[in-house]
Design an enzyme around this catalytic site. Sequence first.
Site, PDB file in Angstrom:
ATOM      1  N   GLN A 176      -3.054  -1.069   1.523  1.00 18.76           N
ATOM      2  CA  GLN A 176      -3.564  -2.356   1.047  1.00 18.76           C
ATOM      3  C   GLN A 176      -2.492  -3.444   0.971  1.00 18.76           C
ATOM      4  O   GLN A 176      -2.810  -4.628   0.852  1.00 18.76           O
ATOM      5  CB  GLN A 176      -4.227  -2.195  -0.333  1.00 18.76           C
ATOM      6  CG  GLN A 176      -5.498  -1.364  -0.274  1.00 18.76           C
ATOM      7  CD  GLN A 176      -6.150  -1.272  -1.632  1.00 18.76           C
ATOM      8  OE1 GLN A 176      -5.763  -0.460  -2.445  1.00 18.76           O
ATOM      9  NE2 GLN A 176      -7.126  -2.114  -1.892  1.00 18.76           N
ATOM     10  N   HIS A 207     -10.997   7.117  -4.865  1.00 21.67           N
ATOM     11  CA  HIS A 207     -11.065   5.837  -4.148  1.00 21.67           C
ATOM     12  C   HIS A 207      -9.728   5.553  -3.443  1.00 21.67           C
ATOM     13  O   HIS A 207      -9.713   5.181  -2.261  1.00 21.67           O
ATOM     14  CB  HIS A 207     -11.406   4.733  -5.159  1.00 21.67           C
ATOM     15  CG  HIS A 207     -11.467   3.341  -4.595  1.00 21.67           C
ATOM     16  ND1 HIS A 207     -12.608   2.571  -4.612  1.00 21.67           N
ATOM     17  CD2 HIS A 207     -10.510   2.555  -4.003  1.00 21.67           C
ATOM     18  CE1 HIS A 207     -12.362   1.397  -4.045  1.00 21.67           C
ATOM     19  NE2 HIS A 207     -11.087   1.355  -3.675  1.00 21.67           N
ATOM     20  N   GLU A 208      -8.620   5.747  -4.155  1.00 21.82           N
ATOM     21  CA  GLU A 208      -7.308   5.420  -3.571  1.00 21.82           C
ATOM     22  C   GLU A 208      -6.921   6.409  -2.475  1.00 21.82           C
ATOM     23  O   GLU A 208      -6.350   6.019  -1.454  1.00 21.82           O
ATOM     24  CB  GLU A 208      -6.227   5.362  -4.657  1.00 21.82           C
ATOM     25  CG  GLU A 208      -6.464   4.334  -5.770  1.00 21.82           C
ATOM     26  CD  GLU A 208      -6.859   2.947  -5.284  1.00 21.82           C
ATOM     27  OE1 GLU A 208      -6.462   2.566  -4.169  1.00 21.82           O
ATOM     28  OE2 GLU A 208      -7.584   2.252  -6.021  1.00 21.82           O
ATOM     29  N   HIS A 211      -8.448   5.519   0.690  1.00 20.79           N
ATOM     30  CA  HIS A 211      -7.696   4.468   1.388  1.00 20.79           C
ATOM     31  C   HIS A 211      -6.609   5.073   2.290  1.00 20.79           C
ATOM     32  O   HIS A 211      -6.348   4.574   3.378  1.00 20.79           O
ATOM     33  CB  HIS A 211      -6.998   3.535   0.388  1.00 20.79           C
ATOM     34  CG  HIS A 211      -7.847   2.397  -0.086  1.00 20.79           C
ATOM     35  ND1 HIS A 211      -8.395   1.466   0.763  1.00 20.79           N
ATOM     36  CD2 HIS A 211      -8.230   2.019  -1.334  1.00 20.79           C
ATOM     37  CE1 HIS A 211      -9.079   0.574   0.050  1.00 20.79           C
ATOM     38  NE2 HIS A 211      -8.999   0.888  -1.222  1.00 20.79           N
TER      39      HIS A 211
HETATM   40 CO    CO Z   1      -9.829  -0.066  -2.846  1.00 20.99          CO
END
Ligand code: CO
Length: 163
Positions: free
Chosen positions: A48, A130-131, A134
């Site tokens: 991110q 969630h991470e 990613h």
């Molecule tokens: Co996210």
Amino acid sequence: MKLRTYPDPILRRRARPLKQIGQDERKKLHEMLEKMYENEGIGLAGPQIGWSVRVITVDPDGKGQRKRIFINPQILESSGIADAEEGCLSLPGIRSNVQRSDKVVVSAYTMEGEALKLELEGLMARVWQHEIDHLNGILFVDKITTAEKLHVREKMRSLSDSG
Ligand code: CO
């Protein structure tokens, strides 16, 4: 360092493990924490910020007291099912219900190289899942129902157009 948003292709790449932590890496990890707070997130993954390595930052209350950096995080076991609404700093303006495991057993390393094994449930279990998604090029919108996909489609399209 810019926060990467959908449809940036780095968000779809599988991140590589972090092999060693030098000054550069330390700096990036702290920048991740800063970006997370700047944007009022409770979790952030390397890709991110445009850094395709397996690192995540987490802070369950977003206030800084419980902030943590985890290197090469892994889910070892998962159980139960839980539904909750999620958002993502890389998908601004989009929120949707996501079904995930309710409990997970995870492992990771600290910046100091200490091996950790943690049992998590509820919100923390959700943030980790969630991470870690990613790090595997997966976004939460990949996991939502068809009806919910239709619901967020317009917003995703406008992100694509502005990106
Ligand atoms: Co996210």
